[in-house]
Design an enzyme around this catalytic site. Structure first.
Site, PDB file in Angstrom:
ATOM      1  N   ASP A  49       0.920  -1.288   0.177  1.00  0.00           N
ATOM      2  CA  ASP A  49      -0.073   0.043   0.018  1.00  0.00           C
ATOM      3  C   ASP A  49       0.867   1.255  -0.169  1.00  0.00           C
ATOM      4  O   ASP A  49       1.623   1.475   1.027  1.00  0.00           O
ATOM      5  CB  ASP A  49      -0.877  -0.021   1.340  1.00  0.00           C
ATOM      6  CG  ASP A  49      -1.668   1.246   1.314  1.00  0.00           C
ATOM      7  OD1 ASP A  49      -2.909   0.956   1.047  1.00  0.00           O
ATOM      8  OD2 ASP A  49      -1.333   2.579   1.666  1.00  0.00           O
ATOM      9  N   TYR A  54       3.113  10.051  -0.851  1.00  0.00           N
ATOM     10  CA  TYR A  54       4.291   9.353  -0.103  1.00  0.00           C
ATOM     11  C   TYR A  54       5.757   9.547  -0.802  1.00  0.00           C
ATOM     12  O   TYR A  54       6.721   9.594  -0.138  1.00  0.00           O
ATOM     13  CB  TYR A  54       4.175   7.796   0.101  1.00  0.00           C
ATOM     14  CG  TYR A  54       2.881   7.522   0.863  1.00  0.00           C
ATOM     15  CD1 TYR A  54       2.071   8.400   1.508  1.00  0.00           C
ATOM     16  CD2 TYR A  54       2.584   6.081   0.804  1.00  0.00           C
ATOM     17  CE1 TYR A  54       1.113   7.953   2.332  1.00  0.00           C
ATOM     18  CE2 TYR A  54       1.553   5.734   1.683  1.00  0.00           C
ATOM     19  CZ  TYR A  54       0.875   6.775   2.484  1.00  0.00           C
ATOM     20  OH  TYR A  54      -0.343   6.286   3.046  1.00  0.00           O
ATOM     21  N   LYS A  79      -2.976   6.157  -3.991  1.00  0.00           N
ATOM     22  CA  LYS A  79      -3.991   6.900  -3.915  1.00  0.00           C
ATOM     23  C   LYS A  79      -3.916   8.292  -4.501  1.00  0.00           C
ATOM     24  O   LYS A  79      -2.623   8.759  -4.538  1.00  0.00           O
ATOM     25  CB  LYS A  79      -4.325   7.240  -2.141  1.00  0.00           C
ATOM     26  CG  LYS A  79      -4.160   5.834  -1.227  1.00  0.00           C
ATOM     27  CD  LYS A  79      -3.818   6.300   0.219  1.00  0.00           C
ATOM     28  CE  LYS A  79      -3.662   4.911   0.964  1.00  0.00           C
ATOM     29  NZ  LYS A  79      -2.196   4.482   0.854  1.00  0.00           N
ATOM     30  N   HIS A 112      -7.723   9.610  -1.121  1.00  0.00           N
ATOM     31  CA  HIS A 112      -6.651   9.621  -0.053  1.00  0.00           C
ATOM     32  C   HIS A 112      -7.417  10.458   1.189  1.00  0.00           C
ATOM     33  O   HIS A 112      -7.519   9.980   2.330  1.00  0.00           O
ATOM     34  CB  HIS A 112      -5.274  10.608  -0.235  1.00  0.00           C
ATOM     35  CG  HIS A 112      -4.335   9.968   0.674  1.00  0.00           C
ATOM     36  ND1 HIS A 112      -2.984   9.920   0.323  1.00  0.00           N
ATOM     37  CD2 HIS A 112      -4.543   9.588   1.978  1.00  0.00           C
ATOM     38  CE1 HIS A 112      -2.330   9.498   1.216  1.00  0.00           C
ATOM     39  NE2 HIS A 112      -3.306   9.107   2.112  1.00  0.00           N
TER      40      HIS A 112
END
Length: 275
Positions: A49, A54, A79, A112
């Protein structure tokens, strides 16, 4: 049946999603995320994930390609970030993520956060991606009940997953009941309370079951029917987090962990998040 890392839950569209996966929030792009993901996959993890925000999708993709495991045996989630929400911008964001990951398709794509005035438009883009076959399942993250009710009022595809902060201090029971009623699979991020596991009850249960506090919490998730994605960059912790299929918590002990709930968040409240 919870047997091992290959054990799955069937989502509302029939797609099989692993019960336990590796989360890579705050894992640095480059060697750190590459080695973490590659080790996890080689150890037997089937689910990874990540998220656009990120900043590590390229490293995740490289580890997937070089793992030696066939793509169809893995379940990859990413996401769309808040700044990219909206119909056209979401479609572009998906394509950017797909290219960074180096994948032909994704297994799960999530909104998200529920950005006001935008998440319904974003959802329409996810529905298009789903209907086009670019992603096998679509869902949301950090949605409260009222966000889900708003989305369900006029969506064409019911979200398959709602990924939320969930741990012994934030059990999210009311939300879980609602998700179960709507056939939305709940998934826990930050299941290990960002390492704040020095809790007397968890210490007691750790000794009782001869497992770490982290393993106790992850097993609690699984027995509650919640998909969980603990993050770690340490090889032995990645392995340790996966070794939760060889024991079972008693009903009484699950209830005792439930009683730790304090509605305490380590992350932002979706209703008050500064987007």
């Amino acid at each position: 049946m919870l047997k091992d890392l290959r054990s799955t839950t069937r989502l509302n569209n029939g797609v099989e999603m692993p019960w336990l996966g590796l989360g890579v929030f705050k894992v640095k792009e480059g060697e750190e995320v590459y080695s973490s993901v590659k080790h996890a996959i080689q150890y037997g993890y089937k689910s990874i994930d990540t998220a656009a925000v990120y900043g590590n999708e390229e490293g995740v993709g490289k580890a997937i390609r070089e793992s030696g495991i066939p793509r169809e045996q893995l379940f990859i989630t990413t996401k769309v970030w808040n700044a990219n929400q909206g119909y056209d911008s979401t479609l572009q964001a998906f394509e950017d993520s797909r290219k960074k990951l180096g994948l032909d398709y994704l297994d799960l794509y999530l909104i998200h956060w529920p950005v006001k005035e935008k998440y319904k438009e974003t959802w329409k883009a996810l529905e298009k991606l789903y209907k086009d076959g670019s992603v096998r399942a679509i869902g949301v993250s950090n949605f409260h009940i009222h966000h889900l009710q708003d989305l369900l009022a006029d969506c064409e595809v019911v979200p398959a997953v709602n990924q939320v902060e969930c741990h012994p201090q934030l059990t999210q029971k009311e939300l879980q009941v609602f998700c179960q009623e709507q056939k939305i699979q709940m998934e826990a991020w930050s299941p290990l309370m960002q390492g704040n596991l020095d809790v007397p009850l968890l210490t007691e249960l750790s000794q009782k079951y001869n497992k770490t506090a982290a393993q106790i919490v992850l097993r609690w998730d699984l027995q509650r029917g919640i998909v969980t994605i603990p993050k770690s960059i340490t090889p032995h912790r990645i392995e340790e987090n996966a070794n939760v299929f060889d024991f079972e918590l008693s009903t009484e002990d699950i209830e005792r962990i439930d009683a730790l709930n304090a509605n305490h968040r380590y992350g932002p409240d979706p209703d008050n998040f500064n987007f």
